[in-house]
Design an enzyme around this catalytic site. Sequence first.
Site, mmCIF file in Angstrom:
data_model
loop_
_atom_site.group_PDB
_atom_site.id
_atom_site.type_symbol
_atom_site.label_atom_id
_atom_site.label_comp_id
_atom_site.label_asym_id
_atom_site.label_seq_id
_atom_site.Cartn_x
_atom_site.Cartn_y
_atom_site.Cartn_z
ATOM 1 N N ASP A 1 -1.277 -0.145 6.155
ATOM 2 C CA ASP A 1 -1.580 0.517 7.431
ATOM 3 C C ASP A 1 -3.061 0.512 7.771
ATOM 4 O O ASP A 1 -3.423 0.868 8.892
ATOM 5 C CB ASP A 1 -1.151 1.983 7.352
ATOM 6 N N ASP B 1 0.865 -1.162 0.000
ATOM 7 C CA ASP B 1 0.000 0.000 0.000
ATOM 8 C C ASP B 1 0.913 1.227 0.000
ATOM 9 O O ASP B 1 2.090 1.146 0.351
ATOM 10 C CB ASP B 1 -0.896 -0.024 1.246
ATOM 11 N N ASP C 1 -0.266 5.064 0.752
ATOM 12 C CA ASP C 1 -0.549 6.150 1.688
ATOM 13 C C ASP C 1 -0.528 5.680 3.134
ATOM 14 O O ASP C 1 -1.188 4.704 3.498
ATOM 15 C CB ASP C 1 -1.902 6.788 1.360
#
Length: 222
Positions: A182, A7, A9
């Site tokens: 996250d 991922d 961001d």
Amino acid sequence: MKLVLFDLDNTLLAGDSDFEWAQFLIEHGVLDRELHAARNHAFYEQYKAGTLDIHEFLDFQLKPLSRHARTQLDAWHADYMQQKILPLMTPAAQLLVERELADADLVAIITATNSFVTAPIARAFGISHLIATEPEQVNGVYTGRVAGTPSFREGKIVRLHEWLGSLGKTLDDFDQSWFYSDSLNDLPLLNLVTHPVAVDPDATLHEHAIQCGWPVISVRGE
């Protein structure tokens, strides 16, 4: 065979490229501050809470691409990379990417953020494969609409299978599949791979990772 997915961001970046792109446009007077700043913050809070309506957000996010020439967009993006993105690329995140590029057979960034914003960021990390939400183009001009399935939540799984198929592969071809994220929004894909890793996770993902025995790491340190 080892597949590694990142991922972007708040995982590889110590911040959110979507949010920062809109903030950049607001700060430079491209978007009206009064009209757009509150909406940008609201969408970001919805994303973190897992309540984001992706199509409503993409209407907000992609419309500015349709209002300006590509040469102007590219010029803004070059400044955005210097001002907003490079400071979010921590040495620890870059080291993690370098390690996986050396070890894995196939590495990609998979992100809900659109490819106009994220393609140069992927290149800055040295990652050649990008699975992102695709802005629709007609004759090279952005329309302000999305093309295909947004790369968000379960849509990341759809887009992953499409991308692997374009390479003549399936997920089953890989003995190991790793996904670093996250966000609670990535639980569908984290639950699909053989090696999910929580990176500086939000509270929901952190709790889930601890319960499942998944590794929890940080790349925020220097």
